[in-house]
Design a protein around this motif. Structure first.
Motif, short mmCIF file in Angstrom:
data_model
loop_
_atom_site.label_atom_id
_atom_site.label_comp_id
_atom_site.label_asym_id
_atom_site.label_seq_id
_atom_site.Cartn_x
_atom_site.Cartn_y
_atom_site.Cartn_z
N LEU A 1 -8.43 44.11 28.28
CA LEU A 1 -8.42 45.55 28.43
C LEU A 1 -6.96 46.00 28.24
O LEU A 1 -6.12 45.80 29.11
CB LEU A 1 -8.93 45.95 29.81
CG LEU A 1 -10.37 45.53 30.12
CD1 LEU A 1 -10.72 45.81 31.58
CD2 LEU A 1 -11.35 46.26 29.20
N GLN A 2 -6.67 46.57 27.11
CA GLN A 2 -5.30 46.82 26.70
C GLN A 2 -4.88 48.26 27.01
O GLN A 2 -5.34 49.21 26.38
CB GLN A 2 -5.12 46.55 25.20
CG GLN A 2 -3.70 46.75 24.71
CD GLN A 2 -3.57 46.47 23.23
OE1 GLN A 2 -4.56 46.28 22.53
NE2 GLN A 2 -2.34 46.45 22.74
N PRO A 3 -3.98 48.46 27.97
CA PRO A 3 -3.50 49.80 28.27
C PRO A 3 -2.48 50.26 27.24
O PRO A 3 -1.99 49.44 26.44
CB PRO A 3 -2.86 49.63 29.65
CG PRO A 3 -2.34 48.23 29.64
CD PRO A 3 -3.33 47.43 28.82
N PRO A 4 -2.09 51.53 27.26
CA PRO A 4 -1.13 52.01 26.27
C PRO A 4 0.27 51.43 26.47
O PRO A 4 1.09 51.47 25.56
CB PRO A 4 -1.13 53.52 26.46
CG PRO A 4 -1.67 53.74 27.84
CD PRO A 4 -2.63 52.63 28.08
N ARG B 1 2.21 41.76 24.68
CA ARG B 1 2.68 41.24 23.39
C ARG B 1 1.72 40.23 22.78
O ARG B 1 1.55 40.19 21.55
CB ARG B 1 4.06 40.57 23.57
CG ARG B 1 5.22 41.49 23.73
CD ARG B 1 6.53 40.72 23.65
NE ARG B 1 6.69 39.78 24.76
CZ ARG B 1 7.31 40.07 25.90
NH1 ARG B 1 7.83 41.28 26.09
NH2 ARG B 1 7.43 39.16 26.86
N THR B 2 1.09 39.41 23.61
CA THR B 2 0.38 38.24 23.09
C THR B 2 -1.15 38.34 23.09
O THR B 2 -1.80 37.84 22.17
CB THR B 2 0.78 36.98 23.88
OG1 THR B 2 0.44 37.17 25.27
CG2 THR B 2 2.27 36.71 23.76
N LEU B 3 -1.72 38.95 24.13
CA LEU B 3 -3.18 38.90 24.26
C LEU B 3 -3.93 39.65 23.17
O LEU B 3 -5.06 39.24 22.84
CB LEU B 3 -3.61 39.37 25.64
CG LEU B 3 -3.25 38.43 26.79
CD1 LEU B 3 -3.87 38.90 28.10
CD2 LEU B 3 -3.67 36.99 26.50
N PRO B 4 -3.41 40.75 22.61
CA PRO B 4 -4.16 41.37 21.51
C PRO B 4 -4.44 40.40 20.36
O PRO B 4 -5.44 40.54 19.66
CB PRO B 4 -3.25 42.52 21.07
CG PRO B 4 -2.52 42.90 22.32
CD PRO B 4 -2.25 41.58 22.99
N GLY B 5 -3.58 39.41 20.17
CA GLY B 5 -3.81 38.43 19.12
C GLY B 5 -4.55 37.19 19.56
O GLY B 5 -4.97 36.38 18.73
N LEU B 6 -4.71 37.02 20.87
CA LEU B 6 -5.36 35.81 21.41
C LEU B 6 -6.78 36.07 21.89
O LEU B 6 -7.61 35.15 21.86
CB LEU B 6 -4.53 35.25 22.57
CG LEU B 6 -3.13 34.73 22.23
CD1 LEU B 6 -2.40 34.33 23.51
CD2 LEU B 6 -3.21 33.55 21.27
N ALA B 7 -7.06 37.26 22.36
CA ALA B 7 -8.36 37.55 22.96
C ALA B 7 -9.45 37.66 21.91
O ALA B 7 -9.21 38.03 20.76
CB ALA B 7 -8.28 38.84 23.77
N ASP B 8 -10.67 37.34 22.32
CA ASP B 8 -11.83 37.47 21.43
C ASP B 8 -12.32 38.91 21.36
O ASP B 8 -12.88 39.34 20.36
CB ASP B 8 -12.97 36.58 21.93
CG ASP B 8 -12.55 35.13 22.05
OD1 ASP B 8 -12.34 34.50 21.00
OD2 ASP B 8 -12.40 34.63 23.18
N VAL B 9 -12.14 39.64 22.45
CA VAL B 9 -12.55 41.04 22.53
C VAL B 9 -11.36 41.84 23.05
O VAL B 9 -10.81 41.52 24.10
CB VAL B 9 -13.76 41.24 23.47
CG1 VAL B 9 -14.18 42.70 23.51
CG2 VAL B 9 -14.93 40.36 23.04
N VAL B 10 -10.95 42.86 22.31
CA VAL B 10 -9.84 43.71 22.72
C VAL B 10 -10.35 45.15 22.80
O VAL B 10 -10.91 45.67 21.83
CB VAL B 10 -8.66 43.62 21.74
CG1 VAL B 10 -7.54 44.59 22.17
CG2 VAL B 10 -8.12 42.20 21.69
#
Length: 274
Positions: A197-200, A247-256
């Motif tokens: 769950l990516q905040p701004p 920095r990293t999880l948007p490229g690592l997670a399966d669902v963003v």
């Protein structure tokens, strides 16, 4: 203006997270990661309810339930660095408990899922832990789930006044980063899928955490708590790893799922499902 409390998540998101899950199929572990206040617990509870409606057996384990007791953290504070008295950063969890839970779910064996009493600042006795067996799905949620450690070079400069004033030699942040590199990857590797769950940005965390604190105090009159200054200092304990997650999880997670400042899902390309 303070952000509104987390509202129910869209059914489409919940359905996506349950796609392919069948009763009696291979047990799965779904990680839900998001900075403080993003609504991880709300989403996990929704997924459990939706799973039950489909005949699936699901349960939730929070990273918070793996906290070291206050006495153990006080020992770390004396022996390593005073900032380790605060629960939450890497190195203040008993990771082995999480690994045992994941292994038991995979094996279909009975397991007591640990539970932490935040008011008492210690883990509940095992007799108070829920026993589960034959789960189809375990939801594992936490503020830094899936986040990798930083390179040593990134630890040189402080990221905020807490690090500058209370960790001038970098002992605390190096210790936490070492723990994140050494102890947590095995736990992250136990996840079948990871949702972020990516905040701004990290800046919204103060507002969301203050709103949570105010809601708790309103619900429990007379309860001790933090004022705005206390929350501002508190969230700085998590800033470094939170920024690493961003920095990293948007490229690592399966669902963003990208969120706006009010925790709404950003519609235009804001959700990526893979």
């Amino acid at each position: 203006m303070h952000a509104t409390p987390p509202s129910p998540w869209p059914d489409a998101l919940v359905d996506t997270l349950l796609t392919g899950q069948q009763p009696g199929g291979a047990p799965r572990v779904l990680g839900i990661s998001g900075l403080q206040g993003t609504g991880k617990s709300t989403l996990a509870a929704q997924v459990v309810r939706a799973a039950g409606a489909r005949g699936l057996r699901a349960a939730v384990l929070s990273l918070d339930d793996l906290y070291l007791d206050r006495d153990a953290r006080q020992a770390l504070a004396r022996e390593v660095h005073p900032l380790l008295a605060t629960r939450g950063p890497p190195g203040t969890h008993e990771v082995a408990l999480g690994l045992a839970a994941v292994d038991a779910v995979r094996a279909g064996t009975p397991i007591r899922l640990p539970r932490f009493d935040k008011l008492g600042d210690r883990r509940l006795p095992e007799t108070g832990w829920p026993t589960v067996q034959g789960l189809d799905l375990l939801l594992f949620e936490g503020w830094c789930v899936g986040t990798p450690a930083e390179p040593a070079s990134a630890l040189v400069e402080p990221v905020n006044t807490l690090e500058r004033d209370e960790d001038p030699t970098g002992t605390w942040r190096r210790w936490c980063n070492t723990a994140l590199a050494r102890n947590y990857p095995a736990l992250w590797a136990g996840l079948d899928r990871l949702l972020f769950l990516q905040p701004p940005g990290f800046e919204v965390v103060f507002d969301w955490r203050l709103q949570q604190e105010q809601a708790l105090q309103a619900a429990e009159p007379g309860r001790g708590g933090m004022d705005a200054a206390g929350v501002a200092r508190f969230v700085q304990h998590y800033e470094r790893v939170s920024r690493q997650a961003l920095r990293t999880l948007p490229g690592l997670a399966d669902v963003v799922v990208t969120l706006d400042a009010e925790r709404g899902i950003v519609p235009a390309g804001g959700a990526r499902f893979s």
